[in-house]
Design a protein around this motif. Structure first.
Motif, short mmCIF file in Angstrom:
data_model
loop_
_atom_site.label_atom_id
_atom_site.label_comp_id
_atom_site.label_asym_id
_atom_site.label_seq_id
_atom_site.Cartn_x
_atom_site.Cartn_y
_atom_site.Cartn_z
N ARG A 171 0.83 -1.20 0.00
CA ARG A 171 0.00 0.00 0.00
C ARG A 171 0.87 1.26 0.00
O ARG A 171 0.59 2.22 -0.72
N GLY A 172 1.94 1.24 0.79
CA GLY A 172 2.85 2.37 0.80
C GLY A 172 3.54 2.57 -0.53
O GLY A 172 3.73 3.71 -0.99
N ILE A 173 3.92 1.46 -1.18
CA ILE A 173 4.51 1.57 -2.52
C ILE A 173 3.51 2.17 -3.49
O ILE A 173 3.86 3.01 -4.33
N SER A 174 2.25 1.75 -3.38
CA SER A 174 1.21 2.31 -4.25
C SER A 174 1.01 3.79 -4.00
O SER A 174 0.80 4.57 -4.93
N LEU B 112 -0.23 8.23 14.74
CA LEU B 112 -0.37 7.93 13.33
C LEU B 112 0.88 7.25 12.77
O LEU B 112 0.79 6.41 11.88
N VAL B 113 2.04 7.64 13.27
CA VAL B 113 3.27 6.99 12.82
C VAL B 113 3.26 5.51 13.21
O VAL B 113 3.68 4.64 12.43
N LYS B 114 2.76 5.20 14.41
CA LYS B 114 2.66 3.79 14.83
C LYS B 114 1.71 3.01 13.93
O LYS B 114 1.91 1.82 13.68
N LYS B 115 0.67 3.67 13.43
CA LYS B 115 -0.30 2.99 12.59
C LYS B 115 0.20 2.77 11.16
O LYS B 115 -0.18 1.80 10.51
N THR B 116 1.01 3.70 10.68
CA THR B 116 1.35 3.70 9.25
C THR B 116 2.83 3.47 8.99
O THR B 116 3.30 3.78 7.90
N TRP B 117 3.57 2.90 9.94
CA TRP B 117 4.99 2.75 9.71
C TRP B 117 5.28 1.75 8.59
O TRP B 117 6.30 1.87 7.91
N ARG B 118 4.39 0.80 8.35
CA ARG B 118 4.61 -0.13 7.25
C ARG B 118 4.39 0.58 5.90
O ARG B 118 5.13 0.33 4.94
N GLU B 119 3.36 1.42 5.83
CA GLU B 119 3.17 2.20 4.61
C GLU B 119 4.34 3.14 4.37
O GLU B 119 4.77 3.33 3.22
N MET B 120 4.88 3.71 5.44
CA MET B 120 6.05 4.57 5.30
C MET B 120 7.25 3.78 4.78
O MET B 120 8.04 4.30 3.96
N LEU B 121 7.37 2.53 5.21
CA LEU B 121 8.46 1.68 4.72
C LEU B 121 8.32 1.45 3.22
O LEU B 121 9.32 1.45 2.49
#
Length: 367
Positions: A53-56, A260-269
């Motif tokens: 999702r983060g790549i997208s 929010l960073v805790k929720k979306t750290w995988r998308e950030m990766l």
């Protein structure tokens, strides 16, 4: 004939007519399997799914920047801020020995340790204020304020006027932190050796740049300052969207950004993976240029003679620096688009695709 029969005949109702009965309408909806996004990393939306999702989001931000040419105005303004940083830092380098009380020192053994540069703080205050304003205007332009999205760049900037106070406070805090971090990193021997090694490997080209030491120092320190600014914006990733989109103060926006960073750290990766895929070729080109003397068996006459490679290498070097500046300006806009999408994804905990165009969604008419 009774009166009731007359009325029935007048209304066209016949008692012998067949009775029509209606059945209640039933709306048949096909079953759909819904995979909700999960914040704990489990299920279809967790782990690799959220990284994808983060790549997208990252690739969608780049496509959006290509499709919507108006967004290039943000890149143009970001490029002006970067140019101002280089010029201002060049002035700061050339006036380093000025008699004006611009630096604060503390005694450290037999020497003095610089802890604060007032001129650098002013430069950083201007630059970070501009970058913060650009990011705020971009987020508001792309995501709106929950009611409607602005249709022009000017409306995007006008929409953040009500948040001028928290945005200014954020800029001052980051300028203060950037100034202190720059003083620490520039006087640290360990960090200095790392920076010198990277500089000599990627950017030190013998007899190619042909620029004075002051200009080279301005470019060198500006690059270091930009890295510090990027780190600070990465730490305060969701602060600007929280201020702009939810009208929060600085401290509530900081507190909300941690969640929010805790929720979306995988998308950030996933976004970082896309960024790395872009930076690796750039670093490879820098390495090729930086080691050109080694590739030519240290034939320094190639760099010195106009008839051979002096003009060519000068064009290559300055062209590469210009391309890096343009890439940074354009990349800042794409990053701002991705930040808005990441923020929306973290708030709703659902997939938030980045629209490639600002076309209105037309609902299907009810039948």
């Amino acid at each position: 004939m009774q009166i009731s029969e007359v009325i029935r005949g007048y209304l066209g109702w016949c008692p012998n007519a067949p009775v029509m009965r209606t059945a209640p309408a039933v709306l048949v909806i096909p079953s759909v399997t819904v995979n909700p996004a999960q914040s704990d990393g489990g299920g279809a939306a967790g782990g690799p799914g959220r990284i994808r999702r983060g790549i997208s989001i990252a690739t969608g931000s780049i496509k959006t920047l290509i499709r919507d040419k108006r967004l290039l105005w943000f890149s143009f303004l970001a490029g002006l801020v970067i140019l101002f940083l280089v010029v201002a830092e060049g002035w700061n380098v050339t006036h380093y020995d000025s008699t004006l009380p611009a630096r604060i020192f503390i005694p450290f053994g037999d020497s003095f340790f610089s802890v604060f540069d007032i001129r650098l703080f002013l430069i950083e205050g201007i630059c970070l204020s501009c970058f913060t304003l650009l990011l705020a205007g971009l987020v508001f332009y792309r995501n709106g304020n929950g009611v409607k999205k602005p249709v022009t760049i000017r409306e995007g900037f006008d929409g953040v006027n009500v948040n001028a106070g928290p945005l200014a406070a954020l800029s001052v805090v980051m300028a203060l932190a950037a100034t202190i971090l720059f003083e620490i990193t520039s006087q640290s021997q360990v960090i200095g050796k790392i920076e010198l090694g990277i500089s000599l490997t990627l950017f030190h080209i013998p007899y190619a740049y042909y620029i004075p030491n002051e200009v080279f120092s301005a470019l060198y320190f500006s690059f270091e300052i930009m890295v510090i600014n990027i780190v600070l914006f990465a730490i305060a990733l969701y602060v600007v969207p929280g201020i702009v989109l939810e009208n929060k103060g600085l401290l509530p926006a900081l507190a909300g950004s941690v969640t929010l960073v805790k929720k979306t750290w995988r998308e950030m990766l996933g976004c970082i993976l896309v960024l790395g895929a872009i930076l690796i070729p750039v670093a490879a080109i820098a390495l090729l240029i930086g080691q050109s003397a080694l590739l030519l068996n240290h034939d320094y006459d190639f760099f010195l003679q106009v008839s051979r490679g002096q003009v060519l290498m000068t064009i290559v070097c300055y062209g590469f620096l210009l391309a890096c500046g343009i890439l940074m300006a354009v990349g800042s806009t794409a990053t701002g688009i991705a930040i808005g999408a990441l923020y929306a994804s973290g708030r709703t905990n659902t997939v938030q695709p980045v629209p490639e165009r600002d076309t209105p969604v037309i609902a299907e008419p009810v039948r």
